[in-house]
Design an enzyme around this catalytic site. Structure first.
Site, PDB file in Angstrom:
ATOM      1  N   TYR A 168     -14.304   7.401 -12.082  1.00  9.08           N
ATOM      2  CA  TYR A 168     -14.164   6.044 -11.545  1.00  9.08           C
ATOM      3  C   TYR A 168     -14.724   5.027 -12.547  1.00  9.08           C
ATOM      4  O   TYR A 168     -14.088   4.014 -12.842  1.00  9.08           O
ATOM      5  CB  TYR A 168     -14.929   5.978 -10.221  1.00  9.08           C
ATOM      6  CG  TYR A 168     -14.869   4.672  -9.472  1.00  9.08           C
ATOM      7  CD1 TYR A 168     -13.839   4.416  -8.572  1.00  9.08           C
ATOM      8  CD2 TYR A 168     -15.871   3.710  -9.619  1.00  9.08           C
ATOM      9  CE1 TYR A 168     -13.807   3.230  -7.848  1.00  9.08           C
ATOM     10  CE2 TYR A 168     -15.842   2.532  -8.903  1.00  9.08           C
ATOM     11  CZ  TYR A 168     -14.802   2.290  -8.020  1.00  9.08           C
ATOM     12  OH  TYR A 168     -14.775   1.117  -7.302  1.00  9.08           O
ATOM     13  N   ASP A 172       0.884  -1.173   0.000  1.00  7.52           N
ATOM     14  CA  ASP A 172       0.000   0.000   0.000  1.00  7.52           C
ATOM     15  C   ASP A 172       0.917   1.217   0.000  1.00  7.52           C
ATOM     16  O   ASP A 172       2.150   1.083  -0.031  1.00  7.52           O
ATOM     17  CB  ASP A 172      -0.921  -0.027   1.249  1.00  7.52           C
ATOM     18  CG  ASP A 172      -2.233   0.731   1.027  1.00  7.52           C
ATOM     19  OD1 ASP A 172      -2.169   1.955   0.800  1.00  7.52           O
ATOM     20  OD2 ASP A 172      -3.298   0.099   1.094  1.00  7.52           O
TER      21      ASP A 172
HETATM   22  P1  NAI Z   1     -10.128   1.478   0.592  1.00  4.88           P
HETATM   23  O1  NAI Z   1     -10.016   2.959   0.461  1.00  4.88           O
HETATM   24  O2  NAI Z   1     -10.489   0.880   1.903  1.00  4.88           O
HETATM   25  O3  NAI Z   1      -8.775   0.786   0.066  1.00  4.88           O
HETATM   26  C1  NAI Z   1      -8.049   1.258  -1.019  1.00  4.88           C
HETATM   27  C2  NAI Z   1      -6.588   1.160  -0.663  1.00  4.88           C
HETATM   28  O4  NAI Z   1      -5.822   1.627  -1.782  1.00  4.88           O
HETATM   29  C3  NAI Z   1      -6.235   2.044   0.551  1.00  4.88           C
HETATM   30  O5  NAI Z   1      -5.582   1.258   1.540  1.00  4.88           O
HETATM   31  C4  NAI Z   1      -5.326   3.107  -0.037  1.00  4.88           C
HETATM   32  O6  NAI Z   1      -4.295   3.547   0.840  1.00  4.88           O
HETATM   33  C5  NAI Z   1      -4.765   2.381  -1.258  1.00  4.88           C
HETATM   34  N1  NAI Z   1      -4.231   3.317  -2.252  1.00  4.88           N
HETATM   35  C6  NAI Z   1      -4.760   4.490  -2.674  1.00  4.88           C
HETATM   36  N2  NAI Z   1      -3.941   5.077  -3.559  1.00  4.88           N
HETATM   37  C7  NAI Z   1      -2.871   4.246  -3.708  1.00  4.88           C
HETATM   38  C8  NAI Z   1      -1.683   4.305  -4.470  1.00  4.88           C
HETATM   39  N3  NAI Z   1      -1.417   5.354  -5.278  1.00  4.88           N
HETATM   40  N4  NAI Z   1      -0.785   3.300  -4.365  1.00  4.88           N
HETATM   41  C9  NAI Z   1      -1.033   2.243  -3.546  1.00  4.88           C
HETATM   42  N5  NAI Z   1      -2.146   2.135  -2.798  1.00  4.88           N
HETATM   43  C10 NAI Z   1      -3.055   3.137  -2.876  1.00  4.88           C
HETATM   44  O7  NAI Z   1     -11.168   1.054  -0.525  1.00  4.88           O
HETATM   45  P2  NAI Z   1     -11.811  -0.368  -0.859  1.00  4.88           P
HETATM   46  O8  NAI Z   1     -13.272  -0.165  -0.824  1.00  4.88           O
HETATM   47  O9  NAI Z   1     -11.208  -1.443  -0.066  1.00  4.88           O
HETATM   48  O10 NAI Z   1     -11.371  -0.505  -2.390  1.00  4.88           O
HETATM   49  C11 NAI Z   1     -10.452  -1.468  -2.877  1.00  4.88           C
HETATM   50  C12 NAI Z   1     -10.714  -1.675  -4.356  1.00  4.88           C
HETATM   51  O11 NAI Z   1     -12.031  -2.214  -4.493  1.00  4.88           O
HETATM   52  C13 NAI Z   1     -10.683  -0.385  -5.169  1.00  4.88           C
HETATM   53  O12 NAI Z   1     -10.101  -0.634  -6.425  1.00  4.88           O
HETATM   54  C14 NAI Z   1     -12.157  -0.049  -5.315  1.00  4.88           C
HETATM   55  O13 NAI Z   1     -12.406   0.714  -6.473  1.00  4.88           O
HETATM   56  C15 NAI Z   1     -12.754  -1.438  -5.432  1.00  4.88           C
HETATM   57  N6  NAI Z   1     -14.180  -1.533  -5.163  1.00  4.88           N
HETATM   58  C16 NAI Z   1     -14.691  -1.259  -3.913  1.00  4.88           C
HETATM   59  C17 NAI Z   1     -16.049  -1.423  -3.666  1.00  4.88           C
HETATM   60  C18 NAI Z   1     -16.644  -1.242  -2.301  1.00  4.88           C
HETATM   61  O14 NAI Z   1     -17.840  -1.404  -2.129  1.00  4.88           O
HETATM   62  N7  NAI Z   1     -15.885  -0.923  -1.289  1.00  4.88           N
HETATM   63  C19 NAI Z   1     -16.974  -1.821  -4.746  1.00  4.88           C
HETATM   64  C20 NAI Z   1     -16.336  -2.049  -6.011  1.00  4.88           C
HETATM   65  C21 NAI Z   1     -14.983  -1.924  -6.196  1.00  4.88           C
END
Ligand code: NAI
Length: 252
Positions: free
Chosen positions: A158, A38
């Protein structure tokens, strides 16, 4: 029967929390050695993921990397090989969203979402694939979204980025699956994360209303889909985007 990814090694980007943590934990439960990655600023969460995996008897290490940096993603691939001896899988999960009507999105915000979500996945593919070709095998899962398969209100950059991930997944699969590297994606809808838990009930109800199943999914349920696609038992599956959405797309 053997675990889904027994003895395999690889990394999960964006796994300091949320869905990435759920994927990392599920892969470890299914026998994998996992590099938890991360942003450097998310090190505390990354260590928590590592500790959770170790507490369950699994093997994990923390390696920070910003997915928008080609050099850092290349180093993530190399560190994974150094730590665990191989790069059998890669999970490109890191992503962000900005919620506003399209005409109110600034060019800088558009670039930021595309840079992390789409270019980040491109860099993950670009650097993992040559390593896997050298080893003769590998499997990659990209985390898209239902917004990669249909429009979703108020998140146009997005949606564009996630449609791009679905396209990149197809092209990468076309170019490399004949040489031993399978590439697939998952498309979650509403998944329980700290952000989701902190959201007003109305907001969450709006997200799950279009689903056939009126509940949020768990990060580990996405993790299971990722583990299944990464498994050698999915050896004839490539280039697909698998919804993990409680039936959201059945009515979209
Ligand atoms: P989250 O915000 O909890 O996790 C995303 C992670 O990506 C964070 O730990 C953040 O620090 C990291 N991150 C951000 N920019 C970064 C970078 N430049 N380099 C490395 N790491 C980076 O969000 P979540 O919900 O866990 O999302 C994870 C994936 O799942 C994303 O791709 C999101 O689009 C996708 N997603 C999430 C859904 C949901 O309901 N939560 C639904 C559909 C897709």
């Amino acid at each position: 029967m053997a675990l889904l990814v027994e003895g395999k090694s690889g990394f999960v980007t964006g796994s300091a929390g949320g869905i990435g943590r759920g994927i990392a934990r599920e892969l470890a439960r299914e026998g994998a050695q996992v590099v938890v990655s991360d942003l450097p600023s998310a090190a505390a969460g990354g260590q928590e993921t590592v500790e959770a995996i170790r507490a369950g008897g699994g093997r994990a290490e923390w390696v920070p990397a910003d997915v928008t940096s080609s050099d850092e993603v290349a180093a993530l691939v190399q560190r994974t090989v150094e730590i665990f001896g191989a790069l059998d899988f890669a999970v490109n999960n890191a992503g962000i969203a900005i919620h506003k009507p399209l005409a109110e999105v600034s060019p800088e915000e558009f670039d930021q979402v595309i840079g992390i979500n789409l270019k980040g996945v491109f860099l993950g593919l670009k650097h993992a694939i040559p390593q896997m070709l050298t080893a003769g095998a590998g499997s990659i899962v990209n985390v898209a979204s239902v917004a990669g398969l249909t429009g979703v209100d108020l998140i146009s950059p997005y949606t564009a980025s996630k449609h791009g991930i679905v396209g990149l997944t197809k092209n990468a699969a076309l170019e490399y699956s004949g040489r031993g590297v399978r590439i697939n994606a998952v498309a979650p809808n509403a998944i329980r994360t700290p952000l989701m838990d902190a959201s007003p009930k109305d907001f969450v109800d709006g997200l799950i209303a279009p689903q056939a199943m009126k509940r949020v999914g768990e990060p580990e349920e996405v993790g299971f889909a990722v583990a299944a696609l990464l498994s050698d038992r999915a050896g004839f599956i490539t280039g697909v985007t698998l919804p993990v959405d409680g039936g959201y797309l059945t009515g979209a």
